[in-house]
Every structure is written in C-alpha cells, then in structure tokens.
Design an enzyme around this catalytic site. Structure first.
Site, short mmCIF file in Angstrom:
data_model
loop_
_atom_site.label_atom_id
_atom_site.label_comp_id
_atom_site.label_asym_id
_atom_site.label_seq_id
_atom_site.Cartn_x
_atom_site.Cartn_y
_atom_site.Cartn_z
N ASP A 245 0.83 -1.21 0.00
CA ASP A 245 0.00 0.00 0.00
C ASP A 245 0.86 1.26 0.00
O ASP A 245 2.07 1.22 0.24
CB ASP A 245 -0.89 0.04 1.25
N TYR B 161 5.47 -10.12 6.92
CA TYR B 161 5.50 -8.68 7.13
C TYR B 161 5.97 -8.40 8.55
O TYR B 161 5.67 -9.17 9.47
CB TYR B 161 4.11 -8.06 6.94
#
Length: 245
Positions: free
Chosen positions: A53, A111
C-alpha cells in the site's frame, strides 16, 4: 527472451504504493518500469509479488521482468541502481526459468510492523515506525494474536473491494520482539488482503491499550463487520520476506 528475478528494497514514504495505477502516478512499479523502458527502448512491464500500500516499505520485494536484450544480471543490476531514485534499490538480480512468475509462484509472505512505544518521539524512526506513547500490554496483545492464527475469513480485517474473490487466508505465525522501546510484530501467512496486516496490527494495539478485550477477536472475525477493527499507520509496515513454490 530472458526472465530476470529482481529483489527490491524501498522506502515507501513518498509513493502511492507498489502498483502502477496510471500515467503520472508516483508508484514503485512505475519508477522501475520507466527506467527499464528507457534502457530497452520499448515498453516494459514488471510483475511484483506483493502489492504494498501507499507509504508501506519493503526489505525484500520480488518482481520478475522479461527482456529481449543481450544483458547480464550484473549489467541489469548496475543500470537499475544507477538510474532509480535513492529510496529504491535493487539488491539482487537473478536469471530464472521462463515460466517463473513473481506473483503466481509466491507462497508464504512475512511482514514486520514496527512500533516505537515510548512517551517521547524518536526523531530517526518517526518515518519508519508508528509512535504509540502509552505503554502497551504485551501479554494481552499476544493473547489476542493467537485468535488470528490458522485459516479464517478475514473480511472484517480488510478493505478488499471485490466480493467475488475469497477472503479466506491462513496466518501461520505472529511473533513479538522488543528492544530498547521498539516493538516488532512479525506476521507470516499464505497471503494478505488489502489493508489486512494494518487492520490486524491496529486491533492488537487497541487490545494493548486496553480499548478492546482480546476475547472480542473471534466474534469480530465471525461477524465479517469491518467497523470494529483497528487500523495502524502505513509507515510502520515492511514487507520482509517472500517464499516461493
């Protein structure tokens, strides 16, 4: 035609994410494609493993690109790093099988989310971590994280727009580590929906601040209602590793 696998690091602060959106949009994919197109003399498209993002960073994003050029991996890596902005680096270039596809061949992804958990701000981490001034209750956060492990429908923890695709994903692990005020949360899974990691982290922060009970997580998952989940800042999130089939 040669197929190259690129390993890429970037500071996502000033970009609108990985994915090229349109002409003039400031994206990681767009920047790399522009350099490759200039080099090749014809339009180049690269395929990324993960669509990070806006504002999200990467320690090891992976992409592949097919080039009809007589060029070595060393020459390609040198050219890219010479002409890319300083906040994007290609750390590795490999020649791979013509059928290698960075997105379709990717398996588990990890992540890491970084939280600066002190009352004062950190001048050198402020762009690369989320500042939470109040002390976080780590035991409660760990308990809450256990409810996310396994296969679930993560609709309540996503902003995914498509109603046709499945929102079922599997999280294998969520691990916590702390050192000198910096909390790192690592999440490994077979795939992540749009904003899923940030919503899970935001929810864990709410639990750590005493704004939500850990036991509320199963009910939120089951409800598929998005308004109950938290949402963490983009600047603390990094794509850390990608494994391939």
């Amino acid at each position: 035609m040669k197929n190259f696998k690129l390993t890429i690091q970037y500071d996502g602060t000033r970009y609108k994410g990985w994915q090229r959106l349109g002409k003039g949009e400031n994206t990681i994919q767009g920047k790399i494609e522009n350099v490759l197109t200039e080099m090749a003399g014809y339009p180049i498209e690269i395929i990324g493993s993960s669509r990070t993002d806006a504002g999200v960073h990467a320690l090891a994003q992976v992409a592949n690109v097919k080039l009809n050029l007589n060029i070595t991996v060393h020459e390609l890596k040198s050219y890219l790093n010479r002409y890319l902005p300083e906040d994007i680096s290609v750390t590795k270039v490999e020649m791979v099988h013509e059928r290698f596809h960075a997105r379709y061949n990717s398996a588990d992804k990890t992540y890491v989310y970084k939280i600066w958990n002190e009352a004062y701000s950190h001048p050198f981490l402020r762009k690369f971590s989320m500042h939470v001034a109040e002390p976080l209750k780590l035991d409660q956060m760990k308990q809450a994280s256990s409810y996310f492990i396994g296969e679930h429908d993560f609709t309540a923890f996503s902003n995914a727009k498509s109603k046709k695709k499945s929102n079922v994903r599997t999280i294998q692990s969520i691990d916590f580590s702390t050192k000198d005020g910096l909390l790192e949360i690592r999440m490994k899974g077979d795939g992540f929906l749009y904003n899923m990691v940030r919503k899970i982290i935001g929810t864990l922060i709410k639990v750590g601040l005493g704004e939500m009970n850990a036991e509320a997580i199963p009910g939120i998952l089951e409800s598929k209602e998005r308004e109950h989940a938290g949402f963490a800042d983009a600047n603390g999130l990094y794509l850390e590793t990608i494994e391939f089939k």
